[in-house]
Design a protein around this motif. Structure first.
Motif, short mmCIF file in Angstrom:
data_model
loop_
_atom_site.label_atom_id
_atom_site.label_comp_id
_atom_site.label_asym_id
_atom_site.label_seq_id
_atom_site.Cartn_x
_atom_site.Cartn_y
_atom_site.Cartn_z
N GLN A 15 0.81 -1.22 0.00
CA GLN A 15 0.00 0.00 0.00
C GLN A 15 0.85 1.27 0.00
OE1 GLN A 15 -2.77 -0.07 3.29
NE2 GLN A 15 -3.53 -2.10 2.75
N ASN A 16 2.06 1.16 0.54
CA ASN A 16 2.85 2.37 0.78
C ASN A 16 4.10 2.51 -0.08
OD1 ASN A 16 1.33 3.60 3.06
ND2 ASN A 16 1.81 1.66 4.06
N LEU A 17 4.45 1.49 -0.87
CA LEU A 17 5.61 1.59 -1.75
C LEU A 17 5.15 1.49 -3.19
CD1 LEU A 17 8.33 -0.68 -0.04
CD2 LEU A 17 8.22 1.82 -0.04
N ASN A 111 15.46 4.94 16.46
CA ASN A 111 14.85 4.15 15.39
C ASN A 111 15.43 4.57 14.06
OD1 ASN A 111 13.28 2.88 17.28
ND2 ASN A 111 11.34 3.71 16.59
N ILE A 112 15.78 3.58 13.24
CA ILE A 112 16.44 3.84 11.96
C ILE A 112 15.59 3.23 10.84
CG2 ILE A 112 18.55 3.49 10.61
CD1 ILE A 112 19.98 3.07 13.35
N TYR A 113 15.10 4.08 9.96
CA TYR A 113 14.24 3.65 8.87
C TYR A 113 14.98 3.85 7.54
CZ TYR A 113 11.04 4.58 12.73
OH TYR A 113 10.44 4.63 13.97
N PHE A 114 15.52 2.77 7.01
CA PHE A 114 16.27 2.83 5.74
C PHE A 114 17.37 3.89 5.82
CE2 PHE A 114 12.00 1.33 4.80
CZ PHE A 114 12.24 0.19 4.04
N GLY A 115 18.03 3.97 6.98
CA GLY A 115 19.14 4.90 7.16
C GLY A 115 18.75 6.28 7.61
N ARG A 116 17.48 6.48 7.98
CA ARG A 116 17.04 7.81 8.41
C ARG A 116 16.36 7.75 9.77
NH1 ARG A 116 13.71 10.90 3.96
NH2 ARG A 116 13.86 12.48 5.60
N ASN A 117 16.28 8.93 10.41
CA ASN A 117 15.60 9.07 11.69
C ASN A 117 14.68 10.28 11.63
OD1 ASN A 117 15.90 10.51 14.71
ND2 ASN A 117 15.50 8.32 14.75
N VAL A 118 13.64 10.27 12.47
CA VAL A 118 12.67 11.38 12.43
C VAL A 118 13.30 12.71 12.84
CG1 VAL A 118 10.59 9.99 12.74
CG2 VAL A 118 11.89 10.71 14.75
N SER A 166 3.48 8.02 14.80
CA SER A 166 4.01 9.35 14.45
C SER A 166 5.24 9.28 13.55
CB SER A 166 4.37 10.12 15.73
OG SER A 166 5.35 9.41 16.49
N HIS A 167 5.84 8.09 13.41
CA HIS A 167 7.03 7.92 12.58
C HIS A 167 6.72 7.34 11.20
CE1 HIS A 167 10.02 7.60 16.24
NE2 HIS A 167 9.21 8.63 16.32
N ARG A 168 5.50 6.89 11.00
CA ARG A 168 5.19 6.09 9.80
C ARG A 168 5.35 6.86 8.49
NH1 ARG A 168 1.54 0.87 10.51
NH2 ARG A 168 2.63 0.11 12.35
N GLU A 169 4.97 8.10 8.51
CA GLU A 169 5.10 8.90 7.29
C GLU A 169 6.56 9.00 6.86
OE1 GLU A 169 4.03 13.37 5.57
OE2 GLU A 169 3.26 12.74 7.52
N LEU A 170 7.44 9.25 7.84
CA LEU A 170 8.87 9.34 7.53
C LEU A 170 9.42 8.00 7.09
CD1 LEU A 170 11.94 8.80 8.90
CD2 LEU A 170 11.57 10.79 7.44
N ALA A 171 9.01 6.90 7.75
CA ALA A 171 9.49 5.57 7.40
C ALA A 171 9.12 5.21 5.97
CB ALA A 171 8.92 4.54 8.38
N ILE A 172 7.90 5.54 5.58
CA ILE A 172 7.44 5.25 4.21
C ILE A 172 8.20 6.11 3.20
CG2 ILE A 172 5.47 5.43 2.65
CD1 ILE A 172 3.72 4.76 5.19
N GLU A 173 8.37 7.38 3.54
CA GLU A 173 9.13 8.29 2.66
C GLU A 173 10.57 7.80 2.49
OE1 GLU A 173 11.18 12.61 3.24
OE2 GLU A 173 9.09 12.45 3.90
N PHE A 179 14.43 2.83 -2.36
CA PHE A 179 14.26 1.99 -3.54
C PHE A 179 14.32 2.78 -4.85
CE2 PHE A 179 12.15 -0.62 -0.24
CZ PHE A 179 12.98 -1.72 -0.33
N GLN A 180 14.37 4.09 -4.76
CA GLN A 180 14.51 4.92 -5.95
C GLN A 180 15.74 5.82 -5.80
OE1 GLN A 180 10.72 6.94 -6.14
NE2 GLN A 180 9.75 5.23 -7.17
N ARG A 181 16.80 5.26 -5.22
CA ARG A 181 17.97 6.05 -4.88
C ARG A 181 18.61 6.64 -6.14
NH1 ARG A 181 18.79 0.84 -4.10
NH2 ARG A 181 20.52 -0.22 -5.10
N ARG A 182 19.46 7.61 -5.91
CA ARG A 182 19.92 8.49 -6.96
C ARG A 182 20.66 7.80 -8.09
NH1 ARG A 182 25.27 9.72 -5.87
NH2 ARG A 182 26.00 9.29 -3.78
N TRP A 183 21.43 6.71 -7.81
CA TRP A 183 22.20 6.17 -8.92
C TRP A 183 21.33 5.40 -9.92
CZ3 TRP A 183 24.52 3.90 -4.21
CH2 TRP A 183 24.01 2.64 -3.89
#
Length: 282
Positions: A15-17, A111-118, A166-173, A179-183
């Motif tokens: 639903q989110n990716l 908490n670390i979401y794909f290398g990011r934090n809120v 409260s973290h879900r929006e950032l985790a999905i982003e 999965f669409q990283r710059r290279w």
């Protein structure tokens, strides 16, 4: 190279990716005829990686089938070994102290979401820890030592259900960006193998100049590989490649050595390999 997001929580991720092939973990395990023997990357987003859990078997089977799992079984084992985690955390010691300097309590969870934090101020630390242990969703625990400095006490993988609302929006982003990283903008042809070529565009006298690097890339294509030009900030993605060619000057106390060690630990073919770097430096 075909990319699969394999999970036992398909409803959440599908639903989110967008633009990602989300596959049910049980289907991946029990229907091997659906997946080719080569040219598949498996991003394992199962809810648990514990021994004999579904997530463990997904990475295990991916390796057996000649696919490239993220995280690998080696990384899963490292997550269970607190001593290995502490040894690896030494590589980001300065970043730990800088990021947690303003924290008042004696305990802290990140908490670390794909290398990011809120919290933006912890983003760099989150990225470095994600690079050390390439699992998509992590929770790191820190404790304050007697001298007032911080230490990494433990780190574990978490499930999507463990992500606070409260973290879900950032985790999905963060997941979508991962999965669409710059290279990917290089838009290569689909091949069975991915070759990473590590360069440093700021190096004054690199071992291979831009023209030589392009010749390496051209040769890779002729041999049926997809070449990717990466830089030091791409450390977190080392495990996603089949081979790594280091074309910047190597040293032991340097990020190139960390790249080589990480590649070797993940079963990625690497030139120069860690042992060669040590021998040549000495």
């Amino acid at each position: 190279m075909r990319h699969l997001v394999v999970t036992d929580e398909t409803s959440f991720w599908s639903q989110n990716l967008s633009g990602v092939e989300v596959v049910d973990a049980r289907a991946y395990i029990t229907e091997p005829e659906r997946w080719p023997s080569r040219g598949v990357k498996v991003f394992n987003l199962c809810s648990s990686y514990r021994y004999q859990a579904t997530g463990y078997y997904v990475s295990l089977l991916a390796s057996a089938r000649g696919h490239r799992p993220i995280p690998s079984v080696a990384t899963i084992q490292d997550l269970k070994a607190s001593e290995i985690v502490r040894i690896r955390s030494g590589e980001v010691e300065d970043e730990i102290q800088r990021s947690l300097k303003a924290i008042k309590p004696d305990k802290f969870e990140l908490n670390i979401y794909f290398g990011r934090n809120v919290a933006k101020r912890h983003d760099r630390l989150a990225g470095r820890l994600h690079g050390l242990l390439s699992a998509p969703l992590l929770r790191a625990r820190f404790g304050r030592k007697k001298d007032g400095s911080w230490e990494l006490v433990g780190i574990r993988a978490i499930a999507s259900e463990d992500i606070p609302e409260s973290h879900r929006e950032l985790a999905i982003e963060a997941g979508q960006a991962y999965f669409q990283r710059r290279w990917r903008s290089q838009k290569p042809k689909q091949t069975a193998y991915d070759l990473a070529i590590l360069v440093d565009r700021d190096e004054e006298e690199p071992p291979s100049d831009e023209r030589a690097v392009q010749r390496f890339a051209k040769a890779a294509k002729k041999l049926g590989m997809t070449p990717w030009i990466i830089e030091k900030d791409d450390y977190a993605h080392v495990a996603e490649f089949d081979a790594l060619l280091i074309r910047t000057t190597t040293q032991v106390h340097h990020y190139t050595y960390r790249f080589a060690r990480r590649a070797a630990a993940e079963g990625v073919v690497v030139v120069d390999d860690p042992a060669s770097i040590v021998r040549c430096t000495n």
